[in-house]
Design a protein around this motif. Structure first.
Motif, mmCIF file in Angstrom:
data_model
loop_
_atom_site.group_PDB
_atom_site.id
_atom_site.type_symbol
_atom_site.label_atom_id
_atom_site.label_comp_id
_atom_site.label_asym_id
_atom_site.label_seq_id
_atom_site.Cartn_x
_atom_site.Cartn_y
_atom_site.Cartn_z
ATOM 1 N N GLY A 20 -38.905 -27.511 126.855
ATOM 2 C CA GLY A 20 -38.080 -26.126 126.798
ATOM 3 C C GLY A 20 -37.781 -25.874 127.749
ATOM 4 O O GLY A 20 -36.682 -24.646 128.922
ATOM 5 N N THR A 21 -37.675 -26.934 129.476
ATOM 6 C CA THR A 21 -37.199 -26.088 130.624
ATOM 7 C C THR A 21 -37.884 -25.432 130.889
ATOM 8 O O THR A 21 -37.619 -24.883 132.086
ATOM 9 N N GLY A 22 -39.076 -25.151 130.775
ATOM 10 C CA GLY A 22 -40.268 -23.472 131.221
ATOM 11 C C GLY A 22 -39.510 -22.360 130.917
ATOM 12 O O GLY A 22 -40.024 -21.457 130.684
ATOM 13 N N GLY A 23 -38.565 -22.539 129.595
ATOM 14 C CA GLY A 23 -38.418 -21.198 128.695
ATOM 15 C C GLY A 23 -38.238 -21.552 127.596
ATOM 16 O O GLY A 23 -38.893 -22.342 126.996
ATOM 17 N N GLY A 24 -37.402 -20.732 127.029
ATOM 18 C CA GLY A 24 -37.315 -20.716 125.497
ATOM 19 C C GLY A 24 -38.215 -19.962 124.147
ATOM 20 O O GLY A 24 -38.611 -19.834 123.509
ATOM 21 N N GLY A 25 -39.411 -19.335 125.637
ATOM 22 C CA GLY A 25 -40.821 -18.963 124.868
ATOM 23 C C GLY A 25 -41.798 -19.336 124.590
ATOM 24 O O GLY A 25 -40.995 -20.789 124.267
ATOM 25 N N ASP A 26 -42.783 -19.336 125.121
ATOM 26 C CA ASP A 26 -44.273 -19.920 124.400
ATOM 27 C C ASP A 26 -44.130 -20.151 122.893
ATOM 28 O O ASP A 26 -43.853 -19.217 122.283
ATOM 29 N N PRO A 27 -44.802 -20.916 122.519
ATOM 30 C CA PRO A 27 -44.263 -21.770 121.058
ATOM 31 C C PRO A 27 -45.409 -21.182 120.174
ATOM 32 O O PRO A 27 -45.500 -21.879 119.258
ATOM 33 N N TYR A 28 -46.161 -21.158 121.101
ATOM 34 C CA TYR A 28 -47.626 -20.498 120.528
ATOM 35 C C TYR A 28 -47.543 -19.197 119.594
ATOM 36 O O TYR A 28 -48.201 -19.597 118.119
ATOM 37 N N ILE A 29 -46.507 -18.652 119.736
ATOM 38 C CA ILE A 29 -46.459 -17.436 119.091
ATOM 39 C C ILE A 29 -46.385 -17.802 117.344
ATOM 40 O O ILE A 29 -46.427 -17.694 116.787
ATOM 41 N N GLY A 30 -45.348 -18.380 117.669
ATOM 42 C CA GLY A 30 -43.794 -19.247 116.335
ATOM 43 C C GLY A 30 -45.049 -19.745 115.263
ATOM 44 O O GLY A 30 -44.845 -19.922 114.856
ATOM 45 N N ALA A 62 -33.263 -17.226 116.056
ATOM 46 C CA ALA A 62 -33.602 -17.828 117.142
ATOM 47 C C ALA A 62 -33.782 -15.702 117.890
ATOM 48 O O ALA A 62 -33.630 -15.107 117.116
ATOM 49 N N PHE A 63 -34.798 -16.019 118.913
ATOM 50 C CA PHE A 63 -35.007 -14.774 119.563
ATOM 51 C C PHE A 63 -34.435 -14.654 120.588
ATOM 52 O O PHE A 63 -33.681 -15.602 120.981
ATOM 53 N N GLY A 104 -36.264 -25.687 122.669
ATOM 54 C CA GLY A 104 -37.094 -25.365 122.930
ATOM 55 C C GLY A 104 -37.720 -24.315 123.373
ATOM 56 O O GLY A 104 -37.808 -23.245 122.198
ATOM 57 N N GLY A 105 -39.496 -24.366 123.424
ATOM 58 C CA GLY A 105 -40.550 -23.344 123.434
ATOM 59 C C GLY A 105 -40.273 -23.073 121.769
ATOM 60 O O GLY A 105 -40.268 -23.245 121.070
ATOM 61 N N LEU A 106 -40.558 -21.309 121.925
ATOM 62 C CA LEU A 106 -40.637 -20.347 120.473
ATOM 63 C C LEU A 106 -39.418 -20.835 119.905
ATOM 64 O O LEU A 106 -38.976 -20.391 118.634
ATOM 65 N N ASN A 107 -37.815 -20.570 120.493
ATOM 66 C CA ASN A 107 -36.783 -20.904 119.917
ATOM 67 C C ASN A 107 -36.560 -22.418 119.261
ATOM 68 O O ASN A 107 -35.353 -22.777 118.143
ATOM 69 N N SER A 108 -37.693 -23.056 119.213
ATOM 70 C CA SER A 108 -38.248 -24.233 117.498
ATOM 71 C C SER A 108 -38.877 -23.696 117.033
ATOM 72 O O SER A 108 -38.556 -24.157 116.077
ATOM 73 N N MET A 109 -39.291 -23.234 117.298
ATOM 74 C CA MET A 109 -40.180 -22.122 116.260
ATOM 75 C C MET A 109 -39.667 -21.195 115.282
ATOM 76 O O MET A 109 -39.723 -20.982 114.338
#
Length: 370
Positions: A20-30, A62-63, A104-109
């Motif tokens: 996610g290169t530092g972005g895409g949102g934190d995957p933890y929530i998803g 996505a979000f 990346g990130g939340l947008n994978s979840m």
């Protein structure tokens, strides 16, 4: 097709944070939303791109908005499903499969959550190969797929359809305005496309790559091995092809602000012996790593900041003074390096004056891995 276990989801979340290169949102929530959905008996099914029929209808899920706002307005998990249903009604036919906008990130979840909640399979691919801040910055659009119509939903049950035809830049601008007025974060369904177009324009098998990276990092930690080597090995054996350490050190300065629906700013990482210093510039995601006037890595290649001990990614909104980190560069697949792609998400698209140079051609920085 493969039914993903909750352990698979954990691995994907871990690896997607790095991609996610530092972005895409934190995957933890998803990841937590998916865990709850799995406790209810749901499961997400992963589909290889080659399994997709050419006449299938695929939609990216996505979000959208500033990742920091998601942390303040945690979703229920139904918003992205509603966006999908709104778009289905507009299109007049059911969706065959969903696909991540970015890996990346939340947008994978988020698309995994949609897949688990609806029973619709998720395609093992995405449209960015990392995370980018704007909707037109997708390989789907680069190679001729229209992002419109796009359905945008918020956590209050509001929905909006934006249709700008084949003008994906205008779609981004209008959708961004709607998202800001929805409070800075929204959930979207976009880029309706055929299975044939998905196979032609997507970056393939990025979810399984994220899963491999996440599993390798977890295994390395349990065996007291370097998680950094696990990341570089996984990337070297993938279509990404190359990864290297840019700097090992401590975060000594962070300046960021949320404006226009983005988290933008800079961060400085200094070597432990004070011999070197790298400055990172980001817009939701890291765009460029510089050592003085020298470019170490530049968009579309990936720059990720990893915790030294755990190998876990640190998002741009979570960077803070004193963190001990590895700054890592990862090269992008060939589909993201064509002239058409660089025109859409190369350095100039972000206002950077430096030309794009492939990560593997820049040379090894002092003290970095070969």
């Amino acid at each position: 097709m493969q039914q993903l276990s909750i352990d698979d989801i954990e691995d994907i979340a871990r690896g997607a944070g790095i991609l996610g290169t530092g972005g895409g949102g934190d995957p933890y929530i998803g990841k937590m939303l998916l865990a709850e959905e799995y406790r209810r008996g749901s499961v997400a099914t992963l589909m290889d791109p080659d399994e997709l029929a050419d006449d299938a209808l695929v939609v990216a899920s996505a979000f959208m908005g500033a990742p920091s706002v998601v942390m303040e307005r945690i979703p229920s998990g139904d918003e992205a499903v509603e966006a999908l249903r709104v778009l289905e009604r507009r299109l007049g036919r059911p969706v065959t499969a969903v696909v991540p906008m970015e890996c990346g990130g939340l947008n994978s979840m988020i698309p995994l959550l949609v897949a688990a909640k609806t029973g619709i399979p998720i395609v093992d691919a995405d449209g960015m190969g990392r995370a980018f801040p704007e909707l037109q910055m997708e390989t789907f659009g680069v190679y001729g797929v229209s992002g419109s119509p796009i359905a945008i939903c918020d956590d209050r049950g509001h929905s909006v359809i934006v249709d700008t035809g084949s003008d994906n830049v205008s779609m981004e601008r209008h959708a961004r305005g709607v998202t800001i007025r929805m409070g800075g974060v929204a959930y979207i369904a976009e880029y309706p496309m055929s299975g044939a177009d998905l196979k032609r324009t997507a970056i393939p098998r990025t979810l399984t790559l994220a899963q491999s990276i996440g599993k390798a990092v977890a295994t390395a930690k349990s065996m007291n091995r370097s998680p950094l080597e696990a990341v570089t090995d996984c990337c070297a054996n993938s279509i990404y092809g190359h990864a290297r350490l840019l700097l090992e050190g401590k975060v000594v300065d962070v300046a960021r602000a949320t404006s226009g629906g983005f988290v933008s700013g800079t961060a400085e990482v200094r070597a432990f012996d004070d011999s070197r210093s790298v400055t990172l510039t980001f817009q939701n995601e890291h765009l460029i790593a510089r050592e003085g006037d020298r470019v170490l890595a530049i968009v579309p290649d990936l720059v990720s900041v990893l915790d030294i001990e755990t190998g876990l990614a640190i998002n741009t909104e979570s960077l803070r003074f004193g963190q001990r980190v590895h700054v890592v560069g990862i090269s992008t697949p060939p589909i993201m390096r064509t002239p058409e792609a660089l025109q859409v998400f190369g350095p100039a698209a972000f206002g950077l004056t430096e030309p794009w140079t492939p990560l593997e051609d820049i040379g090894v920085a002092a003290g970095a891995l070969p």
